[in-house]
Design a protein around this motif. Structure first.
Motif, PDB file in Angstrom:
ATOM      1  N   THR A 144       0.830  -1.204   0.000  1.00 28.22           N
ATOM      2  CA  THR A 144       0.000   0.000   0.000  1.00 28.22           C
ATOM      3  C   THR A 144       0.864   1.255   0.000  1.00 28.22           C
ATOM      4  N   VAL A 145       1.892   1.265   0.835  1.00 29.77           N
ATOM      5  CA  VAL A 145       2.796   2.413   0.904  1.00 29.77           C
ATOM      6  C   VAL A 145       3.413   2.689  -0.467  1.00 29.77           C
ATOM      7  N   LEU A 146       3.871   1.657  -1.128  1.00 30.09           N
ATOM      8  CA  LEU A 146       4.535   1.825  -2.422  1.00 30.09           C
ATOM      9  C   LEU A 146       3.583   2.285  -3.522  1.00 30.09           C
ATOM     10  N   SER A 147       2.322   1.937  -3.395  1.00 35.17           N
ATOM     11  CA  SER A 147       1.360   2.301  -4.444  1.00 35.17           C
ATOM     12  C   SER A 147       0.698   3.649  -4.199  1.00 35.17           C
ATOM     13  N   THR A 148       0.824   4.174  -2.973  1.00 33.72           N
ATOM     14  CA  THR A 148       0.112   5.414  -2.648  1.00 33.72           C
ATOM     15  C   THR A 148       1.021   6.555  -2.231  1.00 33.72           C
ATOM     16  N   THR A 149       2.327   6.280  -2.072  1.00 33.51           N
ATOM     17  CA  THR A 149       3.241   7.287  -1.515  1.00 33.51           C
ATOM     18  C   THR A 149       4.394   7.550  -2.473  1.00 33.51           C
ATOM     19  N   THR A 150       4.809   8.799  -2.519  1.00 37.20           N
ATOM     20  CA  THR A 150       6.033   9.182  -3.222  1.00 37.20           C
ATOM     21  C   THR A 150       6.788  10.162  -2.338  1.00 37.20           C
ATOM     22  N   GLY A 151       8.078  10.317  -2.591  1.00 42.89           N
ATOM     23  CA  GLY A 151       8.863  11.262  -1.810  1.00 42.89           C
ATOM     24  C   GLY A 151       8.999  10.809  -0.375  1.00 42.89           C
ATOM     25  N   PHE A 152       9.794   9.782  -0.143  1.00 43.71           N
ATOM     26  CA  PHE A 152       9.879   9.129   1.166  1.00 43.71           C
ATOM     27  C   PHE A 152      10.879   9.839   2.074  1.00 43.71           C
ATOM     28  N   ALA A 153      10.409  10.834   2.794  1.00 42.18           N
ATOM     29  CA  ALA A 153      11.267  11.578   3.717  1.00 42.18           C
ATOM     30  C   ALA A 153      11.559  10.737   4.950  1.00 42.18           C
ATOM     31  N   ALA A 154      12.781  10.828   5.448  1.00 44.07           N
ATOM     32  CA  ALA A 154      13.171  10.050   6.616  1.00 44.07           C
ATOM     33  C   ALA A 154      12.273  10.352   7.818  1.00 44.07           C
ATOM     34  N   ALA A 155      11.948  11.612   8.015  1.00 47.29           N
ATOM     35  CA  ALA A 155      11.099  11.990   9.154  1.00 47.29           C
ATOM     36  C   ALA A 155       9.733  11.337   9.067  1.00 47.29           C
ATOM     37  N   THR A 156       9.217  11.188   7.861  1.00 51.58           N
ATOM     38  CA  THR A 156       7.919  10.545   7.672  1.00 51.58           C
ATOM     39  C   THR A 156       8.007   9.060   7.983  1.00 51.58           C
ATOM     40  N   ILE A 157       9.034   8.405   7.477  1.00 48.56           N
ATOM     41  CA  ILE A 157       9.201   6.961   7.691  1.00 48.56           C
ATOM     42  C   ILE A 157       9.333   6.647   9.179  1.00 48.56           C
ATOM     43  N   LYS A 158      10.018   7.487   9.921  1.00 46.36           N
ATOM     44  CA  LYS A 158      10.190   7.256  11.360  1.00 46.36           C
ATOM     45  C   LYS A 158       8.861   7.228  12.099  1.00 46.36           C
ATOM     46  N   GLY A 159       7.846   7.860  11.529  1.00 47.37           N
ATOM     47  CA  GLY A 159       6.534   7.858  12.158  1.00 47.37           C
ATOM     48  C   GLY A 159       5.688   6.654  11.801  1.00 47.37           C
ATOM     49  N   TRP A 160       6.156   5.845  10.881  1.00 46.97           N
ATOM     50  CA  TRP A 160       5.411   4.653  10.473  1.00 46.97           C
ATOM     51  C   TRP A 160       5.690   3.484  11.413  1.00 46.97           C
ATOM     52  N   ASN A 161       4.880   2.437  11.290  1.00 50.25           N
ATOM     53  CA  ASN A 161       5.081   1.232  12.089  1.00 50.25           C
ATOM     54  C   ASN A 161       6.440   0.613  11.797  1.00 50.25           C
ATOM     55  N   ASP A 162       6.989  -0.058  12.796  1.00 48.30           N
ATOM     56  CA  ASP A 162       8.311  -0.663  12.644  1.00 48.30           C
ATOM     57  C   ASP A 162       8.339  -1.738  11.565  1.00 48.30           C
ATOM     58  N   ASP A 163       7.197  -2.376  11.278  1.00 48.93           N
ATOM     59  CA  ASP A 163       7.194  -3.482  10.319  1.00 48.93           C
ATOM     60  C   ASP A 163       7.157  -3.030   8.868  1.00 48.93           C
ATOM     61  N   VAL A 164       7.329  -1.725   8.606  1.00 49.24           N
ATOM     62  CA  VAL A 164       7.494  -1.237   7.231  1.00 49.24           C
ATOM     63  C   VAL A 164       8.753  -0.380   7.123  1.00 49.24           C
ATOM     64  N   GLN A 165       9.714  -0.637   8.015  1.00 49.30           N
ATOM     65  CA  GLN A 165      11.009   0.019   7.937  1.00 49.30           C
ATOM     66  C   GLN A 165      12.072  -0.933   8.458  1.00 49.30           C
ATOM     67  N   GLY A 166      13.309  -0.508   8.451  1.00 46.42           N
ATOM     68  CA  GLY A 166      14.383  -1.315   9.002  1.00 46.42           C
ATOM     69  C   GLY A 166      14.999  -2.294   8.017  1.00 46.42           C
ATOM     70  N   PHE A 167      15.819  -3.191   8.573  1.00 47.58           N
ATOM     71  CA  PHE A 167      16.573  -4.157   7.781  1.00 47.58           C
ATOM     72  C   PHE A 167      15.707  -4.921   6.787  1.00 47.58           C
ATOM     73  N   HIS A 168      14.594  -5.461   7.282  1.00 46.97           N
ATOM     74  CA  HIS A 168      13.870  -6.427   6.461  1.00 46.97           C
ATOM     75  C   HIS A 168      12.998  -5.776   5.395  1.00 46.97           C
ATOM     76  N   THR A 169      12.604  -4.531   5.593  1.00 47.89           N
ATOM     77  CA  THR A 169      11.942  -3.810   4.502  1.00 47.89           C
ATOM     78  C   THR A 169      12.948  -3.535   3.389  1.00 47.89           C
ATOM     79  N   MET A 170      14.147  -3.121   3.753  1.00 48.25           N
ATOM     80  CA  MET A 170      15.191  -2.930   2.747  1.00 48.25           C
ATOM     81  C   MET A 170      15.503  -4.248   2.042  1.00 48.25           C
ATOM     82  N   GLU A 171      15.591  -5.318   2.808  1.00 49.27           N
ATOM     83  CA  GLU A 171      15.867  -6.630   2.225  1.00 49.27           C
ATOM     84  C   GLU A 171      14.792  -7.016   1.205  1.00 49.27           C
ATOM     85  N   TYR A 172      13.534  -6.797   1.552  1.00 47.55           N
ATOM     86  CA  TYR A 172      12.404  -7.122   0.676  1.00 47.55           C
ATOM     87  C   TYR A 172      12.519  -6.397  -0.656  1.00 47.55           C
ATOM     88  N   LEU A 173      12.983  -5.149  -0.615  1.00 48.99           N
ATOM     89  CA  LEU A 173      13.114  -4.361  -1.834  1.00 48.99           C
ATOM     90  C   LEU A 173      14.373  -4.695  -2.620  1.00 48.99           C
TER      91      LEU A 173
END
Length: 382
Positions: free
Chosen positions: A129-158
């Motif tokens: 959902t994030v990838l289909s609805t969001t552009t311009g991924f600012a670090a400050a914005t990502i920090k406010g998201w749930n932990d399960d859509v950031q970190g090592f394993h989100t990067m790994e998935y991509l």
């Protein structure tokens, strides 16, 4: 990182030792048994703090900066070679993080950095959902998201393949929006790893201004409400070793392994997209060896928990060292002669035999740490 439980022996010891250790307890210590031993722990604690824990977190922060720089290059110039450079930078950052799980206490816990960086499993529904609805991924914005859509394993998935038949990804399969998301994730990762390093070196809490490393090295000092003596520090270190051995054997490996091949569950395999699972598991136990021996790989011989144990029982000290080495070797042997990924080994007849050997080795090590090493705190005459 999952929560872990101690054995009844460990629970009883933790209760009995509360007066000597962390949490600022002032209750009266239990009577000291006759079979006491002496060990001056200051040198060991200082070495483990500076040359193992802080050195590891400083390395992690440096690798986090490299990961961000590599990702920025990928975004600026999308190419297969630049994608592979980011993949390697991700794996390189994974090493000190996984080894550091042998001492996952202090700021990594209190600042919430562990779930920020290493939450598993991923929420792939929200990721899509994030990838289909969001552009311009600012670090400050990502920090406010749930932990399960950031970190090592989100990067790994991509960054990597689907993990089922391959861990390879082609640059043509990495969209511009995914590259932008990666760069935001890498910036967040760099920030959190630097925060963790700063907390140990500079200040872990704005209200006190004290570096956590100084608290560990100076138990009982003015304003140190975490540790009242070296007993509490050593207890913290031993419990950290027990915790990750428990997690690897009874969680990371056993959960996807299942009772039989029919109940093996690949969805529970951590680092499955990169096929980095076995490297993760062995690094977890290498981290235990780092704390036990008192040194990172290649470092000069300095004091570690082994010296504390040897002061009480030289045979036990040698046995535990051998058990740590054996656990690492049996984990590494799971891949067999054909570099079999863990997610495939859990469904393979011979692979399952090798996995059971590793589980048994980890169980032996955990029992020794829990039943033989931890009780030494009761007979240590500080």
């Amino acid at each position: 990182m999952k929560h872990f439980t101690h054995s009844a022996v460990a629970i009883a010891l933790i209760s009995a030792l509360a007066a000597c250790g962390g949490s600022g307890s002032d209750t009266t210590p239990a009577p000291v048994p006759d079979n006491t031993f002496s060990f001056a722990a200051t040198e060991m604690v200082t070495n483990l703090t500076d040359d193992v824990i802080i050195a590891g977190y400083s390395d992690l922060a440096a690798r986090g900066a490299t990961l961000l720089a590599s990702t920025q290059t990928l975004v600026a110039t999308p190419s297969q070679s630049n994608l592979e450079a980011v993949q390697q930078a991700w794996k390189a950052a994974r090493q000190p993080w996984e080894q550091g799980e042998s001492h996952i206490f202090g700021p990594v816990d209190s600042l919430g950095i562990d779930p920020h960086l290493d939450s598993w499993p991923l929420n792939t529904t929200d990721l899509t959902t994030v990838l289909s609805t969001t552009t311009g991924f600012a670090a400050a914005t990502i920090k406010g998201w749930n932990d399960d859509v950031q970190g090592f394993h989100t990067m790994e998935y991509l960054l990597f393949g689907d993990g089922v038949t391959t861990n390879t990804k082609m640059i043509a399969d990495l969209s511009a929006n995914e590259r932008d998301y990666l760069m935001g994730l890498a910036e967040v990762f760099r920030d959190y790893t630097q925060n963790l390093d700063d907390a140990w070196l500079i200040s872990h809490d704005a209200s006190t201004g004290k570096a956590y490393g100084e608290l560990l090295k100076n138990p009982g000092s003015d304003g140190n409400t975490f540790y009242s003596s070296n007993v509490g520090v050593v207890q913290e270190l031993i419990n950290g070793m027990i915790g990750i051995v428990d997690e690897v054997g009874n969680g990371k490996i056993a959960d996807p392994f299942g009772a039989d091949a029919g109940s093996a569950d690949t969805s529970k395999v951590e680092s499955q997209y990169s096929w980095n699972s076995l490297t993760d598991f062995s690094n977890n136990i290498i981290g235990v060896r780092n704390v036990y021996q008192g040194e990172l790989a290649g470092a000069a011989d300095k004091q570690g928990i082994v010296d504390f144990v040897a002061a009480a029982d030289t045979e036990l000290a040698a046995r535990v060292g051998t058990e740590i080495d054996n656990a690492i070797l049996t984990i590494q042997a799971i891949e067999g002669s054909n570099d079999m990924p863990f997610r495939q080994a859990i469904s393979d007849v011979e692979g399952r035999k090798r996995i059971q050997t590793a589980i048994d080795a980890l169980s032996t090590l955990q029992t020794s740490l829990d039943s033989d090493v931890l009780p030494l705190l009761k007979t240590w005459e500080v």
